[in-house]
Motif scaffolding. Structure first.
Motif, mmCIF file in Angstrom:
data_model
loop_
_atom_site.group_PDB
_atom_site.id
_atom_site.type_symbol
_atom_site.label_atom_id
_atom_site.label_comp_id
_atom_site.label_asym_id
_atom_site.label_seq_id
_atom_site.Cartn_x
_atom_site.Cartn_y
_atom_site.Cartn_z
ATOM 1 N N ALA A 46 0.874 -1.172 0.000
ATOM 2 C CA ALA A 46 0.000 0.000 0.000
ATOM 3 C C ALA A 46 0.913 1.224 0.000
ATOM 4 O O ALA A 46 1.784 1.353 0.860
ATOM 5 N N CYS A 47 0.740 2.081 -0.973
ATOM 6 C CA CYS A 47 1.566 3.278 -1.074
ATOM 7 C C CYS A 47 0.645 4.453 -1.393
ATOM 8 O O CYS A 47 -0.574 4.360 -1.186
ATOM 9 N N ALA A 63 8.759 1.388 -9.598
ATOM 10 C CA ALA A 63 9.788 0.370 -9.357
ATOM 11 C C ALA A 63 9.212 -0.839 -8.623
ATOM 12 O O ALA A 63 9.522 -1.986 -8.974
ATOM 13 N N LEU A 64 8.391 -0.609 -7.623
ATOM 14 C CA LEU A 64 7.770 -1.723 -6.909
ATOM 15 C C LEU A 64 6.923 -2.563 -7.862
ATOM 16 O O LEU A 64 6.983 -3.795 -7.859
ATOM 17 N N TRP A 65 6.140 -1.896 -8.693
ATOM 18 C CA TRP A 65 5.271 -2.564 -9.661
ATOM 19 C C TRP A 65 6.100 -3.351 -10.677
ATOM 20 O O TRP A 65 5.801 -4.509 -10.968
ATOM 21 N N ALA A 69 5.657 -6.477 -7.397
ATOM 22 C CA ALA A 69 4.724 -6.258 -6.283
ATOM 23 C C ALA A 69 3.385 -5.781 -6.830
ATOM 24 O O ALA A 69 3.325 -5.096 -7.848
ATOM 25 N N THR A 70 2.324 -6.155 -6.157
ATOM 26 C CA THR A 70 1.025 -5.550 -6.422
ATOM 27 C C THR A 70 0.968 -4.305 -5.550
ATOM 28 O O THR A 70 1.154 -4.384 -4.332
ATOM 29 N N VAL A 71 0.765 -3.163 -6.179
ATOM 30 C CA VAL A 71 0.743 -1.894 -5.454
ATOM 31 C C VAL A 71 -0.684 -1.372 -5.449
ATOM 32 O O VAL A 71 -1.319 -1.260 -6.500
ATOM 33 N N TYR A 87 -2.711 -0.278 -8.702
ATOM 34 C CA TYR A 87 -1.940 0.460 -9.703
ATOM 35 C C TYR A 87 -1.467 -0.553 -10.747
ATOM 36 O O TYR A 87 -0.880 -1.575 -10.404
ATOM 37 N N ASP A 88 -1.714 -0.261 -12.017
ATOM 38 C CA ASP A 88 -1.287 -1.164 -13.074
ATOM 39 C C ASP A 88 -0.552 -0.383 -14.157
ATOM 40 O O ASP A 88 -0.811 -0.537 -15.343
#
Length: 193
Positions: A46-47, A63-65, A69-71, A87-88
């Motif tokens: 979660a961001c 970068a996480l995505w 990672a699923t953000v 977020y995709d």
């Protein structure tokens, strides 16, 4: 110092920072975070999508995505609570309330944050001794943090000088476990999560 005065002071300092310095500082914070194993292993993060003079999260979210990672990002509800959506990629965002970019994906509900393995939140300041964060005053993130499990790393992104002693707190103000600054990641002494 009361919350209103501290918010005004921090906002003024943030506004005085040149944009290139804020960007460079955000890159250092992002790289420091991405080096942490507990960040690298988080499957659901979660961001938030930063705005204005906040430490920039756009590169961090991307970068996480890109690293798998699923953000999930917040969607501000009419009652100022936070819903969450996936977020995709950068093309899946649209302006929401107050013009803040939000995912266009299906809303997952306010409890979606309960399943996050890592929670990254905005803050104007964090108390070094208690981990209490100073937000913008709407209470949205305090409500969201109340739903996060006790063992989930919670991280507030800050500029230098915003990790301090004596941040004013009220009973509803919830602590974070870490403060992420350009100079590194600091585990606060009494953070809840």
């Amino acid at each position: 110092m009361d919350k209103l005065k501290l918010r005004a002071e921090i906002e003024a300092v943030r506004a005085s920072l040149p944009e290139n310095e804020r960007h460079s500082a955000s890159v250092r914070t992002r790289e420091s975070l991405l080096d942490r194993p507990w960040v690298q292993m988080a499957g659901l993060v979660a961001c938030y999508w930063s705005t204005g003079t906040e430490p920039e999260t756009h590169g961090l979210v991307f970068a996480l995505w890109k690293h798998g990672a699923t953000v999930i990002l917040p969607v501000l509800r009419d009652d100022n609570d936070l819903d969450w959506a996936v977020y995709d990629g950068p093309d899946t965002l649209a302006p929401g309330r107050f013009g803040i970019m939000e995912p266009v994906d299906t809303r997952r509900g306010v409890d979606a944050i309960r399943t996050a393995a890592l929670v990254i939140v905005p803050a104007l300041a964090v108390d070094r001794s208690t981990g209490v964060r100073l937000g913008r005053g709407g209470g949205s993130y305090d409500r969201a943090l109340a739903r996060v499990g006790p063992n989930v790393p919670t991280v507030a992104l800050l500029h230098e000088g915003e990790l301090r002693e004596g941040v004013p707190a009220e009973p509803h103000d919830l602590p974070v476990r870490y403060a992420a600054l350009p100079s590194g990641i600091v585990r606060v002494v009494a953070g809840r999560s």
